[in-house]
Scaffold this motif. Structure first.
Motif: not given
Lengths: 349, 349
Positions: B181, B302-303, B177, B334-338, B169, B305, B174
Motif C-alpha cells: 500500500q 492490518v486486520d 498488504l 488472509p489478513c485485510r487492510l483497513v 493468520s 480477521n 498482512g
DNA sequence: TCACGTTGAGAAAACCTTTTCCCAACCGCG
DNA sequence: CGCGGTTGGGAAAAGGTTTTCTCAACGTGA
C-alpha cells in the motif's frame, strides 16, 4: 492376558462395568467403592480403587447428570462481544466455578433476540444448573427473557429482572473514591467530564461527584456530558481551559467518566502546556490497564473489580443451585482506586 | 382434564413418556414420530407432534448424548484472559457452531498447567465432541497436552501440535498488504518498527517487509525491534527522525508491528511537527478499532480477521466431528487492510 | 383358503451410573 | 441349637431417549 503397562490413552472410554468385571465385583459394588458409599471390606474397596486407577476410569458425566438431575454446567449469557468488560467478568465466574467442577457455556447473544432465544433453549435442553446473565451496560436488559425459567439466574453487570439477584459495581462509591482523593490532595476546583446522559452510571457518578464536593464545601461545576471517547476529552478541555478566565478560576483537577476520555484530557492539556499532575490532576474510570499505563503520566483510575464481581456472581449461583435461599435485589460491590501518577501526590508527600 | 391454555412454564420438564401417554401411544412411537423415523399413519404422527408441541416437550439433551455418543458440545481452551485476540475469535467459533446446535465450554487456563489439566479432564468427562485450542500468541503452546485425546482437536491462533490442524493468520501476507500500500501511494523510504524479537510474527512480518521493498527496488532499512507499546513507538521515532540527516533521507512511511506502536509513532511525529499522512504515512497492525479510530488521524491498519479465523476453526472441528477426514497442517488465513487516513491517499486521488 | 408381503405400532435393549432394597453368610448369645 | 443382628455384596430400578426387533392385523394373488 497381556499386562498393559502405562495407561495408554484408550480409544474408547472405560466404563464402570469394565472396572467392576476386572475387579471381579458387580457394578453396584464398584460404584459404591469409588464413591465411598456402602459397606464392604477395606480390601475390596482398595482393590476396586486400584483397578479403576489402573484402567484410567473416569465416570461418564452425562450418565451422572441424567440421574442426579444436576449437570455441573452453567450458562453465561453476554452481549459484549468485543468489549473489555465481559472478559474479566467471565474469568472471575469461571474461576469461582472450576473448583466446584462446574463448566461454563459461553453464549454470545449480541443484541439479537432470536440468537438469545436459541442459546437459552440450547442451554435448557442441556440441563444447565443455572444461568449468569451479563452485559456491557449496567442499565440495559439482555434481549432474552429469563424470568420464569425453573433454574436459578444471576445477573452481573447488567440490569436484573425484578425479583432477581444482580451484582453491579458501586459506581457512586467509585466516583466518591476519585473525588475524595482529589480533595485529600488539596485540589479545590474539580471538574467532571463524563459520557452520554443516556447512561445511568453517568448520573450516578455525577451525583456522587456533587455530594463529595458539597461535603467538602468546594464549588460544584456542572458535569460536562459527551461521549466515551478521546475526542470528547479533547473537546472538554477546550471548553474548560480555553476561556479567558484567569488561571485561578480554571479547574485544577478533572475526574473523567472513563479512561479514554481521561486520555484525551491529558493529551489536550499537554498540548496546551498545562502540566499533569503539576497544574491539573486527572483521574479516569475503568482502569483499563493498557490505556491507563500508556498515558503520560500513567493514569490514576477507578477499577470496578469486575473479576471479583464475576467471582461473587459465580459463587452466588452455586449457592442458589445448592438450594440455599437468597433474597432478591441488587448487590453493589465496591470499586477501588488504582493510584498512578496523573492525580499528583499529597502536598506534604 | 383441564385444558391448559398457554404453555405455562412447567416446573419440571415434560418427558417423552408424558407426551406418549398423552397421545395414547408408546414412547417408541412417540420418538419416531418426532424424529421423522419409523412407519406410521400421517395422522398418528401429526397427533403426536401436536401433543408434544402443546405440552412444550423438549428432548433431554443429556439422555440423547448418552445414547448417541455425541454431546453437541465443544470445549474452547484459551490462555488469553484479558486479551483482545480471543474475544473476536471466540465469537467466530460460537457463531459457526450455534447453528449446528453445538454449545461451547469456555475454559480459561491462564498459563497454569494444573488448571489446564483440570479443564481438559472436566471436558472429557462431559464428553465434549471436540476441542478448540486458542491462545494469545501464534508461536506458543498452551500449557496442556492435547496430543492423544481420542476426540478431534483444532488449534486456532496458537502453536499446533505436530500432525494436528491449526489455523493462523497470514502475518507475512498482512505485512505485504501494508508495505505494498505504501508503495502504491508513492512512498519511497519505508521504515518498520515492530515488537520483541522473541515473537515469531515479528520475523515473519519483517521478512515480508524486506521482500516487498526489494521487489520494488526500494531501500531496505533494518527493522527496529522493541516492544508492543506506545512508549516504544515514541522512542523509535526519536531514533528515526531526530538525527541530523536531511528531510530527504528520513522515512516517509512507517509500518508498525501493532496499533499501539503506531499510536506512539503518530503522537511522536505530531510533537515534532511532522505531518501525518502529509510528510509521513503510518500503518499499524491488529486493527484494534478503539485505538485505530482514536488516533489523529485515524489509523490505517492490518486486520487479522480473527472472527473469520474462529469461524473456520469451528467449521473445521464440526467436519472432523462429523467424521470427515482432514489433512494435518497449518492453514494460513488472509489478513485485510483497513484503510483510514494515516497512510495518505493516492498521488492522483 | 392359504401363503405371503406390507403396514402400523409396541416391547425391550442399550447408553452409564447411582441408589435402594434384598439376601446369604456369619457371629454371638441364651 | 435357634434367633436376632451385623456384614459384605449383588440385583434391579431409575433417569430419558433411540433403535432394533417383533408381532398382529390386514390386504392380495393364487
Amino acid at each position: 492376558m497381556v499386562s498393559d503397562a502405562a495407561p495408554a490413552p484408550a480409544k474408547t472410554p472405560v466404563t464402570l462395568r469394565e472396572v467392576a468385571s476386572a475387579a471381579g465385583v458387580s457394578v453396584a459394588t464398584a460404584s459404591k467403592a469409588l464413591n465411598g458409599q456402602g459397606r464392604m471390606t477395606a480390601r475390596t474397596r482398595e482393590r476396586i480403587r486400584e483397578t479403576a486407577q489402573r484402567l484410567g476410569f473416569r465416570p461418564n458425566s452425562l450418565a451422572q447428570s441424567l440421574l442426579r438431575k444436576r449437570s455441573f454446567t452453567v450458562g453465561l449469557l453476554t452481549n459484549d462481544t468485543y468489549g473489555r468488560f465481559s472478559l474479566p467478568l467471565m474469568a472471575g465466574v469461571s474461576d469461582a466455578l472450576v473448583d466446584a467442577g462446574v463448566s461454563v457455556f459461553l453464549c454470545n447473544v449480541e443484541d439479537d433476540q432470536r440468537l438469545g432465544q436459541l442459546h437459552v433453549e440450547a442451554m435448557l435442553d442441556k440441563r444447565v444448573d443455572g444461568i449468569i446473565a451479563t452485559g456491557k451496560r449496567i442499565d440495559r436488559h439482555l434481549p432474552v427473557d429469563l424470568a420464569n425459567l425453573r433454574i436459578p439466574v444471576i445477573y452481573a453487570f447488567t440490569q436484573p429482572d425484578p425479583d432477581a439477584i444482580g451484582f453491579v459495581s458501586d459506581d457512586a462509591g467509585g466516583a466518591r473514591l476519585a473525588v475524595e482523593q482529589f480533595c485529600v490532595l488539596g485540589r479545590r476546583r474539580i471538574a467532571h467530564v463524563s459520557g452520554p446522559a443516556s447512561f445511568a452510571v453517568v448520573h450516578e457518578r455525577a451525583r456522587a461527584y456533587r455530594e463529595v464536593l458539597t461535603e467538602h464545601s468546594l464549588p460544584v461545576a456542572e458535569p460536562l456530558l459527551g461521549h466515551w471517547s478521546e475526542a470528547w476529552g479533547h473537546e472538554a478541555v477546550a471548553r474548560l481551559f480555553d476561556g479567558k478566565a484567569g488561571r485561578g478560576e480554571k479547574p485544577d483537577a478533572v475526574f473523567c467518566g472513563n479512561d479514554q476520555i481521561a486520555r484525551g484530557v491529558i493529551d489536550a492539556l499537554r498540548e496546551r502546556g498545562i502540566g499533569v499532575p503539576g497544574d491539573v490532576g486527572v483521574i479516569g474510570f475503568d482502569n483499563w490497564e493498557i490505556v491507563a499505563e500508556a498515558t503520560r503520566p500513567p493514569l490514576t483510575s477507578v477499577d470496578m473489580n469486575l473479576s471479583a464481581l464475576g467471582r461473587e456472581a459465580g459463587l452466588a449461583l452455586l449457592s442458589l443451585v445448592g438450594g440455599q435461599p437468597a433474597a432478591p435485589g441488587i448487590r453493589k460491590l465496591p470499586c477501588r482506586l488504582v493510584v498512578r501518577q496523573s492525580c499528583g501526590r499529597p502536598p506534604g508527600g
